[in-house]
Motif scaffolding. Structure first.
Motif, PDB file in Angstrom:
ATOM      1  N   ALA A 126      -1.715   6.509   2.486  1.00  0.00           N
ATOM      2  CA  ALA A 126      -0.445   5.885   3.202  1.00  0.00           C
ATOM      3  C   ALA A 126       0.693   6.341   2.872  1.00  0.00           C
ATOM      4  O   ALA A 126       0.831   7.276   1.828  1.00  0.00           O
ATOM      5  CB  ALA A 126      -0.727   4.563   2.953  1.00  0.00           C
ATOM      6  N   ASP A 127       1.659   5.991   3.619  1.00  0.00           N
ATOM      7  CA  ASP A 127       3.010   6.745   3.344  1.00  0.00           C
ATOM      8  C   ASP A 127       3.773   5.867   2.376  1.00  0.00           C
ATOM      9  O   ASP A 127       3.254   4.884   2.034  1.00  0.00           O
ATOM     10  CB  ASP A 127       3.528   7.178   4.684  1.00  0.00           C
ATOM     11  N   SER A 128       5.196   6.059   2.325  1.00  0.00           N
ATOM     12  CA  SER A 128       6.030   5.421   1.407  1.00  0.00           C
ATOM     13  C   SER A 128       5.860   4.006   1.864  1.00  0.00           C
ATOM     14  O   SER A 128       6.065   3.146   1.180  1.00  0.00           O
ATOM     15  CB  SER A 128       7.436   5.903   1.409  1.00  0.00           C
ATOM     16  N   ARG A 129       5.804   3.610   3.143  1.00  0.00           N
ATOM     17  CA  ARG A 129       6.040   2.126   3.586  1.00  0.00           C
ATOM     18  C   ARG A 129       4.508   1.517   3.809  1.00  0.00           C
ATOM     19  O   ARG A 129       4.481   0.447   4.370  1.00  0.00           O
ATOM     20  CB  ARG A 129       7.069   2.130   4.865  1.00  0.00           C
ATOM     21  N   TYR A 132       0.710  -1.262   0.154  1.00  0.00           N
ATOM     22  CA  TYR A 132       0.026  -0.087   0.113  1.00  0.00           C
ATOM     23  C   TYR A 132       0.871   1.439   0.130  1.00  0.00           C
ATOM     24  O   TYR A 132       0.402   2.295   0.442  1.00  0.00           O
ATOM     25  CB  TYR A 132      -0.782   0.013   1.221  1.00  0.00           C
ATOM     26  N   SER A 133       2.179   1.185  -0.492  1.00  0.00           N
ATOM     27  CA  SER A 133       3.021   2.272  -0.584  1.00  0.00           C
ATOM     28  C   SER A 133       2.321   3.397  -1.207  1.00  0.00           C
ATOM     29  O   SER A 133       2.059   3.242  -2.444  1.00  0.00           O
ATOM     30  CB  SER A 133       4.345   1.863  -1.229  1.00  0.00           C
ATOM     31  N   TYR A 134       2.288   4.666  -0.666  1.00  0.00           N
ATOM     32  CA  TYR A 134       1.494   5.858  -1.227  1.00  0.00           C
ATOM     33  C   TYR A 134       0.086   5.525  -1.793  1.00  0.00           C
ATOM     34  O   TYR A 134      -0.233   5.991  -2.855  1.00  0.00           O
ATOM     35  CB  TYR A 134       2.417   6.279  -2.255  1.00  0.00           C
ATOM     36  N   CYS A 135      -0.456   4.751  -1.156  1.00  0.00           N
ATOM     37  CA  CYS A 135      -2.008   4.439  -1.569  1.00  0.00           C
ATOM     38  C   CYS A 135      -2.695   5.834  -1.204  1.00  0.00           C
ATOM     39  O   CYS A 135      -2.834   6.156  -0.111  1.00  0.00           O
ATOM     40  CB  CYS A 135      -2.376   3.355  -0.681  1.00  0.00           C
ATOM     41  N   PRO A 136      -3.262   6.239  -2.232  1.00  0.00           N
ATOM     42  CA  PRO A 136      -4.196   7.320  -1.972  1.00  0.00           C
ATOM     43  C   PRO A 136      -5.293   7.100  -1.274  1.00  0.00           C
ATOM     44  O   PRO A 136      -5.640   6.155  -0.694  1.00  0.00           O
ATOM     45  CB  PRO A 136      -4.674   7.760  -3.529  1.00  0.00           C
ATOM     46  N   LEU A 161       6.147  15.021   8.186  1.00  0.00           N
ATOM     47  CA  LEU A 161       6.334  16.016   7.063  1.00  0.00           C
ATOM     48  C   LEU A 161       7.687  15.877   6.477  1.00  0.00           C
ATOM     49  O   LEU A 161       7.575  16.150   5.267  1.00  0.00           O
ATOM     50  CB  LEU A 161       6.325  17.535   7.854  1.00  0.00           C
ATOM     51  N   SER A 162       8.482  15.265   7.144  1.00  0.00           N
ATOM     52  CA  SER A 162      10.025  15.162   6.444  1.00  0.00           C
ATOM     53  C   SER A 162       9.863  14.230   5.188  1.00  0.00           C
ATOM     54  O   SER A 162      10.388  14.160   4.456  1.00  0.00           O
ATOM     55  CB  SER A 162      10.995  14.405   7.357  1.00  0.00           C
ATOM     56  N   GLU A 163       8.625  13.445   5.060  1.00  0.00           N
ATOM     57  CA  GLU A 163       8.468  12.607   3.969  1.00  0.00           C
ATOM     58  C   GLU A 163       8.085  13.327   2.747  1.00  0.00           C
ATOM     59  O   GLU A 163       8.243  13.130   1.615  1.00  0.00           O
ATOM     60  CB  GLU A 163       7.457  11.611   4.201  1.00  0.00           C
ATOM     61  N   ALA A 164       7.614  14.966   3.158  1.00  0.00           N
ATOM     62  CA  ALA A 164       7.044  15.715   2.076  1.00  0.00           C
ATOM     63  C   ALA A 164       7.909  16.574   1.592  1.00  0.00           C
ATOM     64  O   ALA A 164       7.768  17.527   1.184  1.00  0.00           O
ATOM     65  CB  ALA A 164       5.630  16.295   2.470  1.00  0.00           C
ATOM     66  N   MET A 165       9.546  16.181   1.763  1.00  0.00           N
ATOM     67  CA  MET A 165      10.539  17.130   1.341  1.00  0.00           C
ATOM     68  C   MET A 165      10.736  17.310   0.009  1.00  0.00           C
ATOM     69  O   MET A 165      11.313  18.113  -0.525  1.00  0.00           O
ATOM     70  CB  MET A 165      11.612  16.954   2.255  1.00  0.00           C
ATOM     71  N   PRO A 187       0.016  14.040  -2.616  1.00  0.00           N
ATOM     72  CA  PRO A 187       0.047  15.320  -1.828  1.00  0.00           C
ATOM     73  C   PRO A 187      -0.698  15.162  -0.379  1.00  0.00           C
ATOM     74  O   PRO A 187      -0.417  15.910   0.491  1.00  0.00           O
ATOM     75  CB  PRO A 187      -1.236  16.048  -2.808  1.00  0.00           C
ATOM     76  N   TRP A 188      -1.259  14.224  -0.191  1.00  0.00           N
ATOM     77  CA  TRP A 188      -1.924  13.706   1.049  1.00  0.00           C
ATOM     78  C   TRP A 188      -0.690  13.596   2.348  1.00  0.00           C
ATOM     79  O   TRP A 188      -1.243  14.013   3.492  1.00  0.00           O
ATOM     80  CB  TRP A 188      -2.636  12.492   1.187  1.00  0.00           C
ATOM     81  N   ILE A 189       0.378  13.564   2.185  1.00  0.00           N
ATOM     82  CA  ILE A 189       1.350  13.377   2.899  1.00  0.00           C
ATOM     83  C   ILE A 189       1.804  14.628   3.627  1.00  0.00           C
ATOM     84  O   ILE A 189       2.503  14.982   4.653  1.00  0.00           O
ATOM     85  CB  ILE A 189       2.526  12.719   2.528  1.00  0.00           C
ATOM     86  N   LEU A 190       1.186  15.791   3.096  1.00  0.00           N
ATOM     87  CA  LEU A 190       1.313  17.500   3.531  1.00  0.00           C
ATOM     88  C   LEU A 190       0.109  17.365   4.689  1.00  0.00           C
ATOM     89  O   LEU A 190       0.237  18.611   5.248  1.00  0.00           O
ATOM     90  CB  LEU A 190       1.045  18.206   2.494  1.00  0.00           C
ATOM     91  N   LEU A 191      -0.515  16.538   4.849  1.00  0.00           N
ATOM     92  CA  LEU A 191      -1.584  16.648   6.046  1.00  0.00           C
ATOM     93  C   LEU A 191      -1.145  17.088   7.437  1.00  0.00           C
ATOM     94  O   LEU A 191      -1.602  17.887   8.010  1.00  0.00           O
ATOM     95  CB  LEU A 191      -2.486  15.371   6.395  1.00  0.00           C
ATOM     96  N   PRO A 192      -0.121  16.615   7.623  1.00  0.00           N
ATOM     97  CA  PRO A 192       0.447  17.113   9.072  1.00  0.00           C
ATOM     98  C   PRO A 192       0.773  18.688   9.074  1.00  0.00           C
ATOM     99  O   PRO A 192       0.468  19.163   9.968  1.00  0.00           O
ATOM    100  CB  PRO A 192       1.684  16.154   9.188  1.00  0.00           C
ATOM    101  N   GLY A 193       1.191  19.000   7.907  1.00  0.00           N
ATOM    102  CA  GLY A 193       1.361  20.584   7.889  1.00  0.00           C
ATOM    103  C   GLY A 193       0.208  21.377   8.540  1.00  0.00           C
ATOM    104  O   GLY A 193       0.106  22.271   8.993  1.00  0.00           O
TER     105      GLY A 193
END
Lengths: 366, 287
Positions: free
Chosen positions: A138-141, A56-60, A316-320, A329-335
């Protein structure tokens, strides 16, 4: 006194003024909700912070359906997902309509200890363990972002609060002593404060972090970050409290307390510091955002909380990278959460200042 | 019996300083004062504002260290008290301040204000409560006010609370530093009347500081006149009033009667060489 002739305490009067500020009340409720979710993060999040599934890596974010394919109404459910690689070896996720997972309340999931004591494995919502639920992607992992957000809020929200409390205890105490005694103690303490304030906060933070070994466990890092923040934060408060203590110590009730033979520390505690409270409460509220952002900044640079543990900055560091922002783009949610929290604290702090203002003024004058 | 004895006490304040910290200009707040307060004989200290009355009071309270000279309380030098005895000092001597609006902490309820002096008391809780009720009644309050806060009271009422607080420890000497100066005339009368009642009841001696001769006369059988840091005249109240010897005392007395007094006697400088001389029994004048 109010119309009924009853005694109205300072707190009650200020609370009324505060209540009239609708925006502030709304922001306070948002903060309350965030902290509530953070305390029970393990219950409210469908997965544990380190529950990963590389499929599910980067599953939207998954769509929640409420209507069956035949058009009849149903309990909310999600479809399973499958993916194919495109020409750039990027995963394209599609819904697999043959698998249907109903979102259930209180399903069994990862085991945890509620409030750190009660062992439990029920979560607020989720799907059966065959399928996976990623409402916010989901995130990269392949870890659920919503779950990690909730887990991360524990660190991010508490670091601000604890850091601020520690630095305020120091700031009040040191400022009170410095202002009360005056003389060479005052000079010494104030020059020390200025030395701390002279160094740009962020670089001091980095330097302090660098002074400690990099291979610490997560709890140690957490404590270290708290200590670093308190170390930086106390100076500016101590300066203001010192100024207030200098005027307060000339009040006759302080002289009266001296004449009664009370010890200096007791006088500072009973007669000086309580009078700086309205200022301190406002200052606390307005400085918490700084701590939250500081933690985020440290973690963003990889110096704070380490993977697999979650904090908002760490997430957020994943969204660098531009690639991640472009395709996930959903990994910007913590921001967004940092943004909301900081705004809320500022609005509440401002409203508190307005509410306590008559008292700030009254205490400044008389 | 001598209660308080002040021996050749001096206290200078530097009003401006050199940039290296050396004092430029000295204000002689208290400049060689000798006086005694006997048990049961309240002393009134009169003088204009800025003549050093308050500094003298604070030196007597051991709140300021004098530059030279000694203060004895019941024969003990207060400058060299052992730690344990310094703790006991508040139970021997208490003070009521000038401004009743600032001498009570606005965040303390009346109960807590009255309780505060009892922090080191050996009395039990019940006895403390008892004492509190007794004193409240003595200054004319009922116990209903205990949970109220200072801002709910008028100046005169606050001053009564401050007096009750000062008497909680049953001091032998009560220093009243301009204690009625900020009150209007009728309330002044009330407080003075109350003070004279309390004097009898609790056997306390007053060291009453004021700029107002009329007020002092009501309460004190003995009066000292202070001018520019020195005691210029001291003696029993009647003698001092009927036969003032020092020009400053004369001016003060005249000022109490009419506004034209300022012109009657010219400004008189106090010279360093002058000393207090006993003109008749118990009546001292600076010459």
């Amino acid at each position: 006194m109010n119309k009924q002739g009853q005694h109205v305490s300072q707190f009650q009067a200020s609370f009324k003024v505060f209540q009239r500020n609708r925006l502030a009340v709304a922001c306070l409720s948002v903060l309350g909700l965030l902290y509530f979710l953070a305390i029970f993060a393990d219950f409210f999040s469908p997965y544990s912070y380190d529950n990963e599934d590389r499929n599910y890596s980067y599953c939207p974010p998954m769509k929640v359906h409420m209507v069956n394919q035949d058009g009849s109404l149903s309990w909310p459910y999600v479809y399973g997902t499958s993916f194919v690689f495109d020409s750039f070896h990027k995963r394209i996720y599609t819904e697999d309509k043959t698998q249907k997972y109903t979102i259930r309340l209180f399903p069994k999931g990862d085991a945890y200890r509620l409030l750190g004591v009660i062992p439990w494995d029920r979560h607020f919502f989720g799907v059966e363990t065959k399928g996976r639920l990623h409402l916010w992607g989901a995130d990269s992992r392949g870890r659920d972002l919503l779950s990690r957000l909730l887990w991360g809020s524990r660190v991010s929200l508490s670091i601000g609060l604890i850091g601020v409390l520690i630095s305020f205890v120091f700031g009040l105490f040191i400022g009170g002593i410095s202002g009360y005694y005056g003389g060479w103690i005052d000079t010494l303490v104030m020059r020390l404060c200025e030395m701390f304030m002279m160094v740009p906060g962020f670089y001091l933070m980095l330097a302090l972090r660098a002074a400690f070994p990099p291979n610490l466990n997560s709890l140690q890092i957490y404590l270290l970050v708290v200590v670093i923040f308190s170390f930086i934060g106390w100076a500016s408060l101590a300066r203001v409290i010192r100024g207030m203590a200098m005027t307060l110590k000339q009040r006759e009730y302080v002289l009266a307390a001296k004449a009664m033979g009370l010890s200096d520390l007791r006088i500072i505690r009973m007669h000086i510091l309580p009078h700086t409270m309205s200022y301190s409460i406002v200052a606390i509220m307005l400085s918490i955002p700084g701590y939250i952002m500081g933690e985020s900044a440290l973690s963003l640079l990889g110096l704070g909380i380490q993977d697999p543990y979650a904090s908002w900055g760490n997430l957020l560091s994943e969204a660098m990278g531009i690639v991640q922002i472009r395709f996930a783009p959903w990994i910007l949610l913590p921001g967004l959460f940092i943004f909301i929290t900081v705004i809320c604290f500022n609005v509440v702090g401002d409203a508190l200042r307005d509410a306590l203002d008559p008292w700030l003024k009254a205490e400044g004058q008389s | 019996m001598k209660l308080l004895e002040i021996n050749n006490v001096r206290k200078y304040f530097s009003t401006s300083r050199h940039f290296l910290g050396k004092a430029h200009h000295l204000t002689r707040a208290v400049d060689g004062v000798d006086m005694t307060i006997d048990q049961g004989v309240s002393l009134g200290l009169v003088g204009e504002s800025g003549c050093g009355k308050t500094t003298l009071a604070r030196i007597a309270m051991n709140m300021i260290k004098p530059d030279t000279g000694d203060v004895f309380f019941e024969g003990q030098n207060m400058g060299h008290l052992p730690r344990m005895q310094r703790r006991l000092l508040p139970s021997l001597m208490q003070m009521v301040f000038q401004d009743p609006f600032s001498s009570l902490d606005p965040r303390f309820s009346i109960r807590n204000i009255l309780k505060e002096p009892m922090a080191f008391s050996s009395l039990t809780r019940g006895e403390q409560e008892q004492k509190m009720y007794e004193l409240l009644a003595a200054v004319g309050f009922s116990e209903h006010i205990l949970e109220r806060f200072p801002y709910e009271f008028s100046g005169g009422e606050r001053q009564r609370i401050a007096i009750a607080r000062a008497l909680m420890m049953q001091p032998k000497l009560l220093i009243l530093d301009e204690a009625v100066s900020s009150l209007d005339v009728l309330v002044q009368e009330q407080i003075l009347h109350l003070l004279s009642l309390l004097k009898e009841r609790f056997g306390v001696t007053y060291f009453f500081i004021s700029h107002n001769l009329r007020v002092v006369k009501k309460l004190c059988p003995k009066i000292a006149v202070m001018y520019q840091g020195k005691i210029v005249e001291m003696g029993p109240a009647e003698i001092l009033f009927n036969n003032p010897l020092h020009p400053y005392t004369k001016r003060l007395l005249l000022a109490a009667i009419s506004y034209r007094a300022q012109n009657v006697v010219a400004e008189q400088e106090v010279l360093d060489e002058k000393r207090l001389c006993e003109k008749e029994k118990g009546h001292f004048v600076l010459e």
